[in-house]
Design an enzyme around this catalytic site. Structure first.
Site, PDB file in Angstrom:
ATOM      1  N   ASP A  37       0.863  -1.186   0.000  1.00  6.71           N
ATOM      2  CA  ASP A  37       0.000   0.000   0.000  1.00  6.71           C
ATOM      3  C   ASP A  37       0.902   1.241   0.000  1.00  6.71           C
ATOM      4  O   ASP A  37       1.824   1.334   0.817  1.00  6.71           O
ATOM      5  CB  ASP A  37      -0.899  -0.015   1.251  1.00  6.71           C
ATOM      6  N   GLN A 101     -14.251   2.585   2.194  1.00  2.69           N
ATOM      7  CA  GLN A 101     -13.692   2.110   0.917  1.00  2.69           C
ATOM      8  C   GLN A 101     -13.422   3.273  -0.029  1.00  2.69           C
ATOM      9  O   GLN A 101     -14.242   4.195  -0.158  1.00  2.69           O
ATOM     10  CB  GLN A 101     -14.663   1.121   0.242  1.00  2.69           C
ATOM     11  N   HIS A 107     -10.430  -5.839  -2.335  1.00  4.19           N
ATOM     12  CA  HIS A 107      -9.069  -6.005  -1.806  1.00  4.19           C
ATOM     13  C   HIS A 107      -9.100  -6.203  -0.304  1.00  4.19           C
ATOM     14  O   HIS A 107     -10.021  -5.752   0.370  1.00  4.19           O
ATOM     15  CB  HIS A 107      -8.195  -4.795  -2.143  1.00  4.19           C
ATOM     16  N   PHE A 108      -8.074  -6.869   0.185  1.00  9.71           N
ATOM     17  CA  PHE A 108      -7.876  -7.059   1.622  1.00  9.71           C
ATOM     18  C   PHE A 108      -6.605  -6.342   2.046  1.00  9.71           C
ATOM     19  O   PHE A 108      -5.595  -6.365   1.335  1.00  9.71           O
ATOM     20  CB  PHE A 108      -7.769  -8.553   1.963  1.00  9.71           C
TER      21      PHE A 108
HETATM   22  P1  5GP Z   1      -9.816   1.124   0.644  1.00  3.70           P
HETATM   23  O1  5GP Z   1      -9.924   2.494   1.230  1.00  3.70           O
HETATM   24  O2  5GP Z   1     -10.565   1.078  -0.651  1.00  3.70           O
HETATM   25  O3  5GP Z   1     -10.161   0.019   1.574  1.00  3.70           O
HETATM   26  O4  5GP Z   1      -8.289   0.897   0.376  1.00  3.70           O
HETATM   27  C1  5GP Z   1      -7.620   1.382  -0.725  1.00  3.70           C
HETATM   28  C2  5GP Z   1      -6.169   1.373  -0.355  1.00  3.70           C
HETATM   29  O5  5GP Z   1      -5.445   1.564  -1.538  1.00  3.70           O
HETATM   30  C3  5GP Z   1      -5.772   2.488   0.615  1.00  3.70           C
HETATM   31  O6  5GP Z   1      -5.172   1.902   1.758  1.00  3.70           O
HETATM   32  C4  5GP Z   1      -4.792   3.327  -0.178  1.00  3.70           C
HETATM   33  O7  5GP Z   1      -3.715   3.776   0.596  1.00  3.70           O
HETATM   34  C5  5GP Z   1      -4.337   2.383  -1.264  1.00  3.70           C
HETATM   35  N1  5GP Z   1      -4.008   3.008  -2.527  1.00  3.70           N
HETATM   36  C6  5GP Z   1      -4.642   4.033  -3.138  1.00  3.70           C
HETATM   37  N2  5GP Z   1      -4.061   4.297  -4.323  1.00  3.70           N
HETATM   38  C7  5GP Z   1      -3.034   3.421  -4.459  1.00  3.70           C
HETATM   39  C8  5GP Z   1      -2.058   3.198  -5.475  1.00  3.70           C
HETATM   40  O8  5GP Z   1      -2.006   3.857  -6.509  1.00  3.70           O
HETATM   41  N3  5GP Z   1      -1.167   2.191  -5.263  1.00  3.70           N
HETATM   42  C9  5GP Z   1      -1.191   1.443  -4.122  1.00  3.70           C
HETATM   43  N4  5GP Z   1      -0.265   0.484  -4.013  1.00  3.70           N
HETATM   44  N5  5GP Z   1      -2.090   1.616  -3.143  1.00  3.70           N
HETATM   45  C10 5GP Z   1      -3.009   2.596  -3.310  1.00  3.70           C
END
Ligand code: 5GP
Length: 145
Positions: A37, A101, A107-108
């Site tokens: 991340d 989200q 994703h996990f």
């Molecule tokens: P969510 O908020 O949808 O559960 O998690 C998305 C995750 O993706 C977040 O923890 C955020 O830091 C990560 N993230 C967002 N954009 C990118 C990216 O371009 N590359 C990577 N590796 N992680 C990302």
């Protein structure tokens, strides 16, 4: 974005899967990809995603995908533990904007925890140093079994 909606093939994780956006990869097999991340909530924060999926969240996922995906999550979590020796591990998954989200490809999160070290907020931490992420990814990858 609500719980309901249409999968957007332009989401950042879909782009990572297609090789159109960069990522610091940890592990990949036929079913899952794991990468660091870039806004980590703790050192070693790793994401695991299904490769053959257009599910925006866990509720939408096809049953045939869930078994291999969860095995991948466990495999990577074990490697994170072996590599970084945290005191604990949080494994999370968010469904819908109201839950936190932000990326709409299932994703996990695997987030190592150390005693006395507070967790950074979800989505509020700064961008990680890429060299440090590459080092962590290599350490974790070396412990995949
Ligand atoms: P969510 O908020 O949808 O559960 O998690 C998305 C995750 O993706 C977040 O923890 C955020 O830091 C990560 N993230 C967002 N954009 C990118 C990216 O371009 N590359 C990577 N590796 N992680 C990302």
């Amino acid at each position: 974005m609500s719980l309901d909606g249409t999968y957007d093939a332009g989401n950042i994780f879909a782009k990572i899967l297609r090789g159109e956006a960069p990522s610091v990869r940890v592990f990949e097999d036929e079913h899952v990809m794991a990468f660091m991340d870039v806004f980590p909530q703790a050192r070693g924060h790793t994401l695991v995603i299904p490769k053959h999926s257009t599910a925006r969240n866990f509720l939408e996922e096809e049953p045939r995908v869930i078994g291999p995906l969860m095995l991948g999550v466990q495999r990577v979590a074990r490697a994170v533990r072996a590599a970084l020796e945290p005191d604990g591990l949080v494994i999370t998954q968010f469904n819908g904007a109201a839950s936190g989200q932000t990326v709409y490809h299932l994703h996990f999160h695997i987030i190592p925890r150390w005693e006395g070290q507070p967790l950074k907020g979800h989505g509020v931490g700064g961008m990680a140093d890429m060299d440090e992420l590459k080092t962590l990814a290599a350490q974790i990858a070396a412990k995949i079994s």
